[in-house]
Scaffold this active site. Sequence first.
Site, PDB file in Angstrom:
ATOM      1  CG  ASN A  47     -37.637  -1.511 -12.773  1.00  0.00           C
ATOM      2  OD1 ASN A  47     -38.829  -1.388 -12.537  1.00  0.00           O
ATOM      3  ND2 ASN A  47     -37.045  -2.690 -12.835  1.00  0.00           N
ATOM      4  CB  SER A  48     -37.674  -3.184 -16.913  1.00  0.00           C
ATOM      5  OG  SER A  48     -38.903  -3.593 -16.328  1.00  0.00           O
ATOM      6  N   GLY A  49     -38.684  -2.099 -19.576  1.00  0.00           N
ATOM      7  CA  GLY A  49     -39.720  -2.156 -20.584  1.00  0.00           C
ATOM      8  C   GLY A  49     -40.301  -0.812 -20.971  1.00  0.00           C
ATOM      9  CB  ILE A  50     -43.788   0.110 -21.841  1.00  0.00           C
ATOM     10  CG1 ILE A  50     -43.927  -0.853 -23.014  1.00  0.00           C
ATOM     11  CG2 ILE A  50     -44.576   1.390 -22.120  1.00  0.00           C
ATOM     12  CD1 ILE A  50     -45.326  -1.402 -23.189  1.00  0.00           C
ATOM     13  N   GLY A  51     -42.216   1.125 -19.265  1.00  0.00           N
ATOM     14  CA  GLY A  51     -42.083   2.110 -18.195  1.00  0.00           C
ATOM     15  C   GLY A  51     -40.751   2.829 -18.240  1.00  0.00           C
ATOM     16  N   GLY A 108     -43.259   1.155 -11.899  1.00  0.00           N
ATOM     17  CA  GLY A 108     -42.632   0.163 -12.755  1.00  0.00           C
ATOM     18  C   GLY A 108     -41.788   0.775 -13.849  1.00  0.00           C
ATOM     19  CE1 TYR A 115     -51.273  -7.706 -17.951  1.00  0.00           C
ATOM     20  CE2 TYR A 115     -52.412  -8.363 -19.961  1.00  0.00           C
ATOM     21  CZ  TYR A 115     -51.545  -7.514 -19.293  1.00  0.00           C
ATOM     22  OH  TYR A 115     -50.960  -6.461 -19.959  1.00  0.00           O
ATOM     23  CB  SER A 162     -53.831  -4.834 -22.068  1.00  0.00           C
ATOM     24  OG  SER A 162     -53.738  -5.820 -23.087  1.00  0.00           O
TER      25      SER A 162
END
Length: 412
Positions: free
Chosen positions: A130-134, A128, A290, A257
């Site tokens: 490709n976006s955000g924190i990753g 993951g 989640y 989390s």
Amino acid sequence: MAALKYAGMDDTDSEDELPPGWEERSTKDGWVYYASHDEMKTQWEHPKTGKKKRCAGDLPYGWEQETDEKGQVIYVDHINKRTTYFDPRQAFTVEDVVVKPKRYDGNTAALEILQGRDLSDKVILITGGNSGIGFETARSFALHGAHVILACRNLSRAIKAVSLIQQEWHKARVEAMMCDLASLRSVREFAESYKAKKLPLHILVCNAAVCTQPWRLTEDGLESTFQICHLGHFLLVQCLQDVLRRSAPARVVVVSSESHRFTDLLDSCSKVDMALLSPTKKEYWSMLAYNRAKLCNILFSKELHRRLSPHGVTSNAVHPGNMMYTSIHRSWWLMTFLFSLARPFTKSMQQGAATTVYCAVAPELEGLGGMYFNNCFRCLPSIQAQDQSSASSLWELSERLVAERSAGIQAL
């Protein structure tokens, strides 16, 4: 001082000036030596104080050590587009003493943790990414020389992410590979493709996740949040554990989390309950799914460390930050709205990536694992997340789930 000024390092508090005719130089690995132009000699000790010195840390962020056409070492400042023979680390020399590790907190950015680090000998895999924190995690590693591989479901978005990083630094070694965690078949195919590259694997970041998803079953017949957040990563590590062991010392970082604290996985007999992990549509609530998946992440990391640490592979779980504004909540408009309101008071993506980066590279964590980190500090997870029997039970259940589905594929 002219060399210091050119390198942008002239504001120093140096106490010991050199005698006339002497010059301070440094070796490639940061040890300081002194050259006398009058006597045509070099020595390790300062000509006045007799002390030995070394450079404090690695090159500052944006600097790189190269060799010119004459074979001389030069230093390139990629940020300010300039080149010098002066080692910028010489502005921060220290006596040859042990330097205590720096402490970080929730305001620290990933790039701060990596400042001066050379990761050119590391291969890092991020799910993951490709976006955000990753993406910020991948970008931070790549800008410090690591060979970074983005394992993503959407290959076109991953390729765009690679392009963005390489636009920032043309020498960045980043590539994208297809890996859909919602498909155990795809995970196996990815692992085989990775092994075919004959690359080591020094750091594996299990980052990919989904949140507030509407209920759906994957092609493997499991609830999607559980499979994407936990079981897909479990299989990925299983498939690549031989590569990790050959690359030792290696590290696994599992992004969890704080929401793991608001749920449990046990039935009335204190066993991990499959009905809670992969509920029916009637029993499904997206946030609870989640939370359970994030609890799985910590238990998985704990048991992974217990099993692989004797082979030089450690694992830690991390919490990136509260109310992070990422695309993870894109499936629910209400959550997106709430995150938008909270955005001015939350961490940036760079700050969100910091704890992951810290656990991946911190020298003081070498050989240590089975822990949970928040804001670059070790903290205690929930009582159930600390329970070894729950960790072992989840591992055995996960093994059974992937084995059953593998047998089903072979039967077809």
